[in-house]
Design an enzyme around this catalytic site. Structure first.
Site, PDB file in Angstrom:
ATOM      1  N   ASN A  10       0.813  -1.218   0.000  1.00  0.00           N
ATOM      2  CA  ASN A  10       0.000   0.000   0.000  1.00  0.00           C
ATOM      3  C   ASN A  10       0.848   1.271   0.000  1.00  0.00           C
ATOM      4  O   ASN A  10       0.298   2.365  -0.063  1.00  0.00           O
ATOM      5  CB  ASN A  10      -0.943   0.012   1.202  1.00  0.00           C
ATOM      6  CG  ASN A  10      -1.961  -1.101   1.123  1.00  0.00           C
ATOM      7  OD1 ASN A  10      -2.472  -1.406   0.051  1.00  0.00           O
ATOM      8  ND2 ASN A  10      -2.241  -1.729   2.245  1.00  0.00           N
ATOM      9  N   CYS A  11       2.156   1.132   0.076  1.00  0.00           N
ATOM     10  CA  CYS A  11       3.078   2.270   0.143  1.00  0.00           C
ATOM     11  C   CYS A  11       3.716   2.504  -1.221  1.00  0.00           C
ATOM     12  O   CYS A  11       4.341   1.604  -1.788  1.00  0.00           O
ATOM     13  CB  CYS A  11       4.151   1.991   1.189  1.00  0.00           C
ATOM     14  SG  CYS A  11       5.511   3.178   1.192  1.00  0.00           S
TER      15      CYS A  11
END
Length: 116
Positions: A10-11
């Site tokens: 998600n980064c």
């Protein structure tokens, strides 16, 4: 060369670092989603030591429960932070990458080039 990335899909920075590693010739890559499979405390300490970082430098404050847990870079000891990170992997800043040449917190992602 073997490389391991402690990755959060998600980064954006983690995804960009992963892409660099995937495109690097001759890299045998291991991807560990550290939120699902966090490093044990001893491994985390070894990663920080090998990166020449303190746990305070590896603490993720933004987007983590660090402040709610009373863990600020100035107040918590290294042992307290390592214990907390082992319990709550969201507190670990990422991505951490380990190769035969060392460990780096790859923020920005180009830092990974130092250990390839």
């Amino acid at each position: 060369m073997k490389a391991t990335i402690w990755h959060n899909p998600n980064c954006g920075t983690s995804r960009k670092t992963l892409a660099i590693l995937e495109e690097a010739p001759g890299v045998e890559l291991t991807v560990i989603e550290y939120l699902k499979n966090p490093p044990i405390r001893a491994k985390l300490k070894q990663l920080f030591d090998d990166a020449g970082m303190t746990p305070q430098e590896g603490l993720r404050v933004r987007g983590s429960p660090a402040e709610e847990l009373g863990l600020t870079k100035d107040d918590a000891t290294a042992d307290q932070l390592l214990d907390a990170m082992a319990r709550e992997p969201m507190l670990i800043n990422r991505p951490l990458v380990e190769t035969d040449k060392g460990v780096r917190l790859c923020r920005p992602q180009e830092i990974v080039q130092e250990i390839l």
